[in-house]
Design an enzyme around this catalytic site. Sequence first.
Site, PDB file in Angstrom:
ATOM      1  N   HIS A 190      40.555  35.976 -31.885  1.00 15.25           N
ATOM      2  CA  HIS A 190      40.060  35.405 -33.144  1.00 15.25           C
ATOM      3  C   HIS A 190      38.635  35.895 -33.346  1.00 15.25           C
ATOM      4  O   HIS A 190      37.832  35.877 -32.405  1.00 15.25           O
ATOM      5  CB  HIS A 190      40.106  33.875 -33.070  1.00 15.25           C
ATOM      6  CG  HIS A 190      39.981  33.207 -34.392  1.00 15.25           C
ATOM      7  ND1 HIS A 190      38.807  33.184 -35.105  1.00 15.25           N
ATOM      8  CD2 HIS A 190      40.901  32.552 -35.156  1.00 15.25           C
ATOM      9  CE1 HIS A 190      39.001  32.529 -36.234  1.00 15.25           C
ATOM     10  NE2 HIS A 190      40.270  32.141 -36.294  1.00 15.25           N
ATOM     11  N   ALA A 243      56.686  23.284 -31.805  1.00 11.40           N
ATOM     12  CA  ALA A 243      58.053  23.814 -31.686  1.00 11.40           C
ATOM     13  C   ALA A 243      58.905  22.885 -30.827  1.00 11.40           C
ATOM     14  O   ALA A 243      60.032  22.531 -31.193  1.00 11.40           O
ATOM     15  CB  ALA A 243      58.020  25.227 -31.090  1.00 11.40           C
ATOM     16  N   GLU A 287      43.110  32.494 -45.912  1.00 11.97           N
ATOM     17  CA  GLU A 287      42.601  33.026 -44.642  1.00 11.97           C
ATOM     18  C   GLU A 287      42.847  34.531 -44.627  1.00 11.97           C
ATOM     19  O   GLU A 287      43.453  35.081 -45.554  1.00 11.97           O
ATOM     20  CB  GLU A 287      43.292  32.346 -43.451  1.00 11.97           C
ATOM     21  CG  GLU A 287      42.912  30.887 -43.296  1.00 11.97           C
ATOM     22  CD  GLU A 287      43.553  30.237 -42.082  1.00 11.97           C
ATOM     23  OE1 GLU A 287      42.825  29.701 -41.263  1.00 11.97           O
ATOM     24  OE2 GLU A 287      44.782  30.271 -41.952  1.00 11.97           O
ATOM     25  N   ARG A 330      49.297  38.718 -35.627  1.00 11.62           N
ATOM     26  CA  ARG A 330      49.840  37.595 -36.410  1.00 11.62           C
ATOM     27  C   ARG A 330      48.996  37.322 -37.665  1.00 11.62           C
ATOM     28  O   ARG A 330      47.766  37.298 -37.595  1.00 11.62           O
ATOM     29  CB  ARG A 330      49.862  36.343 -35.538  1.00 11.62           C
ATOM     30  CG  ARG A 330      50.317  35.088 -36.243  1.00 11.62           C
ATOM     31  CD  ARG A 330      50.287  33.919 -35.294  1.00 11.62           C
ATOM     32  NE  ARG A 330      48.958  33.696 -34.793  1.00 11.62           N
ATOM     33  CZ  ARG A 330      48.109  32.792 -35.267  1.00 11.62           C
ATOM     34  NH1 ARG A 330      48.467  32.010 -36.270  1.00 11.62           N
ATOM     35  NH2 ARG A 330      46.911  32.650 -34.735  1.00 11.62           N
ATOM     36  N   HIS A 353      42.906  34.137 -28.437  1.00  9.30           N
ATOM     37  CA  HIS A 353      43.363  33.051 -29.309  1.00  9.30           C
ATOM     38  C   HIS A 353      44.876  32.882 -29.343  1.00  9.30           C
ATOM     39  O   HIS A 353      45.372  31.764 -29.301  1.00  9.30           O
ATOM     40  CB  HIS A 353      42.841  33.330 -30.719  1.00  9.30           C
ATOM     41  CG  HIS A 353      43.197  32.295 -31.727  1.00  9.30           C
ATOM     42  ND1 HIS A 353      42.775  30.986 -31.634  1.00  9.30           N
ATOM     43  CD2 HIS A 353      43.920  32.364 -32.889  1.00  9.30           C
ATOM     44  CE1 HIS A 353      43.223  30.294 -32.673  1.00  9.30           C
ATOM     45  NE2 HIS A 353      43.931  31.102 -33.432  1.00  9.30           N
ATOM     46  N   GLY A 382      45.687  25.800 -40.846  1.00  4.79           N
ATOM     47  CA  GLY A 382      46.776  25.145 -41.530  1.00  4.79           C
ATOM     48  C   GLY A 382      48.116  25.813 -41.368  1.00  4.79           C
ATOM     49  O   GLY A 382      48.363  26.503 -40.386  1.00  4.79           O
ATOM     50  N   ARG A 406      43.194  39.671 -39.170  1.00  4.44           N
ATOM     51  CA  ARG A 406      42.361  39.218 -38.052  1.00  4.44           C
ATOM     52  C   ARG A 406      41.993  40.337 -37.085  1.00  4.44           C
ATOM     53  O   ARG A 406      40.879  40.377 -36.560  1.00  4.44           O
ATOM     54  CB  ARG A 406      43.143  38.119 -37.329  1.00  4.44           C
ATOM     55  CG  ARG A 406      42.312  37.274 -36.464  1.00  4.44           C
ATOM     56  CD  ARG A 406      43.093  36.064 -36.039  1.00  4.44           C
ATOM     57  NE  ARG A 406      43.088  35.026 -37.047  1.00  4.44           N
ATOM     58  CZ  ARG A 406      43.750  33.880 -36.941  1.00  4.44           C
ATOM     59  NH1 ARG A 406      44.480  33.640 -35.865  1.00  4.44           N
ATOM     60  NH2 ARG A 406      43.681  32.974 -37.874  1.00  4.44           N
TER      61      ARG A 406
HETATM   62  C1  SIN Z   1      42.039  29.394 -37.908  1.00  5.10           C
HETATM   63  O1  SIN Z   1      41.957  28.294 -38.466  1.00  5.10           O
HETATM   64  O2  SIN Z   1      41.266  30.306 -38.102  1.00  5.10           O
HETATM   65  C2  SIN Z   1      43.141  29.610 -36.933  1.00  5.10           C
HETATM   66  C3  SIN Z   1      44.423  29.558 -37.623  1.00  5.10           C
HETATM   67  C4  SIN Z   1      45.430  30.394 -36.898  1.00  5.10           C
HETATM   68  O3  SIN Z   1      45.177  30.844 -35.785  1.00  5.10           O
HETATM   69  O4  SIN Z   1      46.488  30.632 -37.477  1.00  5.10           O
END
Ligand code: SIN
Length: 555
Positions: free
Chosen positions: A250, A18, A132, A399, A364, A59, A301
């Site tokens: 995470h 940023a 993801e 997020r 995370h 990514g 997540r």
């Molecule tokens: C990951 O690669 O699992 C992390 C990506 C993220 O935190 O957006």
Amino acid sequence: MTDSADRADFVVVGAGIAGLTAAIRAAEAGCRVVVLNKGPSWCADRAEQSTSTFYAQGGVAVVTGGDPADPGDPADSVDLHLSDTLAAGAGLADAASARPILADGYDAVWGLMAWGAEFDRTADGLLSRTREGGHSVRRIIHAGGDATGAAIQRALGARVTRPADGSQIDVRDEAIATGVVVADGRAVGVRYLRGGVEHAVYAPTILLATGGAGHLYAATTNPAGATADGIALALRAGAHVADLEFIQFHPTMLYLGPGGAARGRRTLISEAVRGEGGRLVDVDGRSVTDGVHPLGDLAPRDVVANAVRAAIVRTGHPCVYLDVTAVRGATGGFESRFPTVTAGLVASGVDPSSGRIPVVPGAHYLCGGVVTDASGATGVPGLLAAGEVARTGLHGGNRLASNSLLEGLVVGRRAAALAVSRRDLPISDGYAGAVSDGSVPRVLDRTVLQDTMTTHVALGRDAAGLGAAAGILDGAPRSAGPLGIRHVEDAALTLTARAVIAAAAARTETRGSHVRLDHPGTAPDAVSHAFRLDGDELVPADLVPGAVAGLVAHR
Ligand code: SIN
């Protein structure tokens, strides 16, 4: 303002995606830009890097937007990306802010590519996309397999050091911001510490792009500099913060065993590993997420992290395992698709060829932060925030994976546009020389603070634990020094921990990444909680009116 004052058009605090995006864009538009970088001077080959951007693996989540040269998944659209973002955000993501950020993503990514960032491509030359948690389709572009952040940081670092158009960016390394200079209700400068000496630099627009707060906890996926500096700077400057209770854990941080519980950064095992077929199993080989969510291991997540926590409690075993045998078959080699993860495993003494990686949830990402609009404007005129430190409303209570690099890029560009539009605003006389504001912060010993947060304010929380944590934090002594980066960071961690605890105590429900063991239900209405600093007290604040008043004054 005196002639001798150190004056710029735009001061950027932080050197991740940023901050550097904003700095480069503003400099290209002719602004004199100063970047205060807490870390050492940029060097691509340094073993430990100071920004979370560098360590981002998965990514950038981005929709192509109908580009015939790069169609992406035909089923994808900004609407679908928005719907995934809102679903992950547990009722607190704000569609009005999120939509324009997501919609601007592709243009911002093209801008980044024009600055030299290269993403992985298929044999046909199209951008490779992975999936993801929480994403309905494969929309995440990546670089170097799982080294996306490193590729982006390299491109930005090179552009700052060798701009193509001769523009100049004055990067001051090893400089930690100690305060925002506020005069007549406007942010007009930044005090900072460099080489043991206090300085100040003045500008009509200041951007906080300081990253996250992972070092509130004993173990985190974040680099050492993630010490919540910008949250503390913003609170002390009068800005509001919100959604701070939503600290995203995470699901797959490497577990190092009972003897390996080292403090600090630990290797992240990207969610993209599950996107490519990795499966979470408990010590007995049973799926961790079966029956938990229709998306299974690729659920959002918060859902997966909580399922991992539950599996650890159920089995009494200290970790679960990521079974990567299917990944190896599907991609023709785990090591080549995930070189960063592989290097982290090897460095930690874990054999990647075993096919089973021990993992636990790890601190995370800070989903909440300094309240801003979708251009980074806070409620304090002249003060902007972008990236992980900010709360635009994109992330809500949890997020969506890989939305953060996108947000940093898009809001960084918008912050630059605001700074360009404000560059000629005068700064009145009388602020130069205001190097110290004379306040003495509360500072809790970092180990005590991290252990307190890890014990009482991690994935599962309850009133008794939050009360105990508040008691320890409230007892933090005031300390004037020794003045140095560590002391400034510890003061920021102390204030931010108090704010996180206050926010967590106020939310008597389980929602998103905030799990109240004593309040397992979710309230029918989703409401964000904002706070501000009143003297030394964190007090509830308005979320929207504060920001709107500030926005009006910005223009
Ligand atoms: C990951 O690669 O699992 C992390 C990506 C993220 O935190 O957006």
